[in-house]
Design an enzyme around this catalytic site. Structure first.
Site, PDB file in Angstrom:
ATOM      1  N   GLY A  46       1.245  -1.086   0.212  1.00 13.14           N
ATOM      2  CA  GLY A  46      -0.287  -0.336  -0.154  1.00 13.14           C
ATOM      3  C   GLY A  46       0.834   1.295   0.338  1.00 13.14           C
ATOM      4  O   GLY A  46       2.306   1.212  -0.027  1.00 13.14           O
ATOM      5  N   GLN A  51       3.050  10.111   1.307  1.00 14.04           N
ATOM      6  CA  GLN A  51       4.149   9.138   1.257  1.00 14.04           C
ATOM      7  C   GLN A  51       5.249   9.537   0.520  1.00 14.04           C
ATOM      8  O   GLN A  51       6.081   9.467   0.901  1.00 14.04           O
ATOM      9  CB  GLN A  51       4.237   8.069   1.260  1.00 14.04           C
ATOM     10  CG  GLN A  51       3.489   7.187   2.939  1.00 14.04           C
ATOM     11  CD  GLN A  51       3.190   5.428   2.658  1.00 14.04           C
ATOM     12  OE1 GLN A  51       2.532   5.202   1.850  1.00 14.04           O
ATOM     13  NE2 GLN A  51       4.579   4.906   3.247  1.00 14.04           N
ATOM     14  N   CYS A  88       5.861  -0.174   7.383  1.00 15.33           N
ATOM     15  CA  CYS A  88       6.225   0.987   6.370  1.00 15.33           C
ATOM     16  C   CYS A  88       7.110   1.475   5.362  1.00 15.33           C
ATOM     17  O   CYS A  88       7.879   1.434   6.051  1.00 15.33           O
ATOM     18  CB  CYS A  88       5.469   2.467   6.684  1.00 15.33           C
ATOM     19  SG  CYS A  88       4.862   3.735   6.588  1.00 15.33           S
ATOM     20  N   LEU A  89       6.777   1.735   4.455  1.00 16.32           N
ATOM     21  CA  LEU A  89       7.082   2.279   3.712  1.00 16.32           C
ATOM     22  C   LEU A  89       8.160   3.290   3.948  1.00 16.32           C
ATOM     23  O   LEU A  89       9.003   3.947   3.397  1.00 16.32           O
ATOM     24  CB  LEU A  89       7.492   1.894   1.747  1.00 16.32           C
ATOM     25  CG  LEU A  89       6.413   0.635   0.913  1.00 16.32           C
ATOM     26  CD1 LEU A  89       5.842   1.278  -0.181  1.00 16.32           C
ATOM     27  CD2 LEU A  89       7.874   0.039   0.599  1.00 16.32           C
ATOM     28  N   HIS A 130      -3.459   0.577   7.654  1.00 11.72           N
ATOM     29  CA  HIS A 130      -3.124   1.362   7.723  1.00 11.72           C
ATOM     30  C   HIS A 130      -2.884   2.927   6.640  1.00 11.72           C
ATOM     31  O   HIS A 130      -2.129   3.958   6.481  1.00 11.72           O
ATOM     32  CB  HIS A 130      -2.049   0.534   6.919  1.00 11.72           C
ATOM     33  CG  HIS A 130      -0.662   0.882   7.832  1.00 11.72           C
ATOM     34  ND1 HIS A 130       0.385   0.588   8.029  1.00 11.72           N
ATOM     35  CD2 HIS A 130       0.215   1.893   6.568  1.00 11.72           C
ATOM     36  CE1 HIS A 130       1.394   1.428   7.512  1.00 11.72           C
ATOM     37  NE2 HIS A 130       1.354   2.041   6.593  1.00 11.72           N
ATOM     38  N   GLU A 131      -2.987   2.611   5.526  1.00 10.18           N
ATOM     39  CA  GLU A 131      -3.364   3.591   4.736  1.00 10.18           C
ATOM     40  C   GLU A 131      -4.466   4.449   4.497  1.00 10.18           C
ATOM     41  O   GLU A 131      -3.976   5.974   4.159  1.00 10.18           O
ATOM     42  CB  GLU A 131      -3.206   3.012   3.255  1.00 10.18           C
ATOM     43  CG  GLU A 131      -2.632   2.134   2.497  1.00 10.18           C
ATOM     44  CD  GLU A 131      -1.107   2.342   2.743  1.00 10.18           C
ATOM     45  OE1 GLU A 131      -0.275   3.472   3.011  1.00 10.18           O
ATOM     46  OE2 GLU A 131      -0.163   1.676   2.690  1.00 10.18           O
ATOM     47  N   HIS A 134      -2.524   7.133   6.867  1.00 11.41           N
ATOM     48  CA  HIS A 134      -1.754   8.301   6.878  1.00 11.41           C
ATOM     49  C   HIS A 134      -2.174   9.368   6.298  1.00 11.41           C
ATOM     50  O   HIS A 134      -2.257  10.491   6.289  1.00 11.41           O
ATOM     51  CB  HIS A 134      -0.791   7.459   5.863  1.00 11.41           C
ATOM     52  CG  HIS A 134       0.230   6.606   5.236  1.00 11.41           C
ATOM     53  ND1 HIS A 134       1.430   6.790   5.961  1.00 11.41           N
ATOM     54  CD2 HIS A 134       0.476   5.802   5.504  1.00 11.41           C
ATOM     55  CE1 HIS A 134       2.089   6.071   6.300  1.00 11.41           C
ATOM     56  NE2 HIS A 134       1.646   5.270   5.444  1.00 11.41           N
TER      57      HIS A 134
HETATM   58 ZN    ZN Z   1       2.789   3.252   5.491  1.00  9.84          ZN
END
Ligand code: ZN
Length: 156
Positions: A46, A51, A88-89, A130-131, A134
């Site tokens: 995701g 991000q 998380c990226l 999670h997304e 953000h």
């Molecule tokens: Zn993330």
């Protein structure tokens, strides 16, 4: 299409509330195409617009069958509970233990502004939550109970 730089947790933009998308135009489509390329390149499940430095309510979620484009998404319904390691990226090299619902149903707009609903269990439900966090400027590390080390990940 272009791969965009994924910002890390020390950047202010990741801690701000995102604005709704109002224009379903070429600029949005370019953002979505770039985010898709960036997600595939980074081998994530995701990616949220903040991000890549864009404070708009746009996320991509790979549900295992396709990469969903969710614009202005909200969670309509959740059910059950799951606990597990989450990463998380934007927080490279770290995993944390996070409780999430087992199931989540999401309402969102597609790239042309049409509303639709989608749902998922397990990893997909975790990813929706999670997304969408953000978009509120929330990183999973604020919700995690403890760090999960590489050794623990290997035991699973
Ligand atoms: Zn993330």
């Amino acid at each position: 299409m272009a791969i965009r730089k994924i910002l890390t947790v020390d950047e202010d933009v990741l801690h701000k509330v995102c604005k709704p998308v109002e224009n379903f135009d070429q600029k949005l489509h370019t953002l979505l195409d770039d985010m898709r390329q960036t997600l595939i390149d980074s081998e994530g499940v995701g990616l949220a617009a903040p991000q890549v430095g864009i404070l708009r309510r746009v996320v991509l979620v790979d549900n295992g069958e396709e990469i969903l484009e969710l614009i202005n998404p909200t969670i309509l319904e959740t059910d059950g509970e799951q606990e597990g390691a989450e990463g998380c990226l934007s927080v490279p090299g770290r995993y944390g233990w996070v409780k999430r619902p087992y199931y989540a149903k999401v309402r969102a707009q597609d790239r042309n502004g049409n509303w639709f609903e989608t749902e998922g269990e397990e990893l997909t439900a975790r990813c929706f939550c999670h997304e969408l966090d953000h978009l509120e400027g929330i990183i999973y590390t604020e919700k995690m109970e403890r760090d999960v080390t590489d050794e623990l990940m290997g035991e699973e």
